[in-house]
Write an enzyme that holds these catalytic residues in place. Structure first.
Site, PDB file in Angstrom:
ATOM      1  N   GLY A 100      -6.530  -9.228 125.653  1.00 23.17           N
ATOM      2  CA  GLY A 100      -6.987  -7.848 125.734  1.00 23.17           C
ATOM      3  C   GLY A 100      -5.882  -6.975 126.296  1.00 23.17           C
ATOM      4  N   GLU A 123      -5.162  -8.473 121.183  1.00 20.75           N
ATOM      5  CA  GLU A 123      -6.040  -7.306 121.329  1.00 20.75           C
ATOM      6  C   GLU A 123      -6.886  -7.177 120.067  1.00 20.75           C
ATOM      7  OE1 GLU A 123      -8.126  -4.270 122.259  1.00 20.75           O
ATOM      8  OE2 GLU A 123      -6.658  -4.870 123.782  1.00 20.75           O
ATOM      9  N   ASN A 154      -9.473 -11.810 117.703  1.00 23.91           N
ATOM     10  CA  ASN A 154     -10.638 -11.907 118.584  1.00 23.91           C
ATOM     11  C   ASN A 154     -10.513 -13.202 119.372  1.00 23.91           C
ATOM     12  OD1 ASN A 154     -13.152 -12.258 119.784  1.00 23.91           O
ATOM     13  ND2 ASN A 154     -14.302 -11.535 118.010  1.00 23.91           N
ATOM     14  N   ASP A 177     -13.769  -5.420 129.813  1.00 22.13           N
ATOM     15  CA  ASP A 177     -15.045  -4.713 129.720  1.00 22.13           C
ATOM     16  C   ASP A 177     -16.065  -5.442 130.603  1.00 22.13           C
ATOM     17  OD1 ASP A 177     -17.458  -3.546 128.977  1.00 22.13           O
ATOM     18  OD2 ASP A 177     -16.873  -3.352 126.876  1.00 22.13           O
ATOM     19  N   THR A 250      -0.708  -2.015 133.860  1.00 22.84           N
ATOM     20  CA  THR A 250      -1.572  -1.636 132.752  1.00 22.84           C
ATOM     21  C   THR A 250      -1.998  -0.179 132.858  1.00 22.84           C
ATOM     22  OG1 THR A 250      -3.635  -2.228 133.880  1.00 22.84           O
ATOM     23  CG2 THR A 250      -2.489  -3.988 132.694  1.00 22.84           C
TER      24      THR A 250
END
Length: 271
Positions: A100, A123, A154, A177, A250
């Site tokens: 990610g 990603e 994925n 997330d 990040t």
């Protein structure tokens, strides 16, 4: 190949790099939704197994190839997969994996701070991946970032299809997330099943890094990592140079810093 031949090849590569002018991309041109459901069907290419991944397409200079040509001819990521990959090119040379990776802040920081290591970003969001890819091209044109690459995939579905057992030194999961709703906990990128995959791919004593600005999610990370029999928690995190990098490298980490928010980190080692 003797030393003279190697020097000549390096000179040719340097000349090629100087011929092409590539502008760095602007994030505003690659914005998209922040979240994607990782449980949806994968609608883009992925390898059936790690023997179909040609790492020379990601790190061409490492394999003595033109470091720009392959990327200039690749307008979309990922690169297609087939069974015709040279076995030497399918042997994974990736050391650090950023799951990610977003806009690639950590990937580029790792590339710069660990020039002898190969960093790979994964990603799921297509536009974001293309931004990182365009930035890699631009930096390579300046003689940088030859040890970093990115792909759209994925990881919840396909991670073991890219890497061999005991091949990675470090795995980074930065500001994932949180999926606050209980019915969506299964979408969290840290869970017992995926932790077993991470342990399978990490080398002995390899490390996994998880950072978030959500204390509830951090507690979830701590609970599952400390319970997992293949990981032990590292207490002296401040001694780990890679842990220092994930703090502000990040885009999300920088945003939390600007908003004076809290960050929570856990680092574990494979036993």
């Amino acid at each position: 190949m003797n030393t003279t031949q190697e020097q000549n090849k390096d000179n040719q590569i340097e000349q090629i790099e100087k011929k092409v002018k590539i502008e760095k991309p602007k994030k505003a041109d690659f914005r998209m939704h922040a979240h994607v459901n990782p449980l949806n069907e994968t609608l883009f290419p992925y390898p059936l197994n790690y023997n179909q991944v040609d790492w020379s397409l990601h790190y061409p200079k490492r394999f003595g190839k033109d470091p720009l040509k392959l990327y200039l001819n690749t307008l979309e990521y990922p690169i297609s997969y087939d069974d015709q990959v040279n076995p030497e090119n399918s042997k994974s040379i990736v050391d650090f994996l950023d799951i990610g990776c977003g806009f690639g802040g950590l990937c580029f920081a790792l590339s710069e701070n660990y020039p002898d290591k190969h960093t790979f970003g994964m990603e799921i969001r297509g536009k974001v991946v293309n931004y990182v890819g365009e930035k890699i091209r631009a930096l390579r044109n300046e003689g940088q970032a030859h040890n970093v690459s990115v792909i759209r995939t994925n990881t919840m579905r396909h991670l073991p299809q890219y890497f061999r057992k005991n091949s990675l030194e470090k795995i980074f999961i930065c500001f994932p997330d949180p999926h606050f709703k209980k019915k969506n906990y299964r979408r969290r990128i840290v869970n017992p099943g995926l932790l077993s995959e991470y342990a399978y791919l990490l080398k002995p004593s390899g490390r996994i890094y998880c950072i978030t600005d959500v204390e509830e999610l951090h507690n979830w990370h701590v609970l599952h990592l400390e319970k997992h029999k293949m990981f032990k928690r590292i207490q002296d995190v401040e001694q780990d140079s890679a842990a220092k990098l994930i703090w502000n490298s990040t885009e999300e980490g920088q945003k939390v810093e600007r908003n004076k928010g809290s960050k929570f980190i856990i680092v574990c080692e494979k036993v």
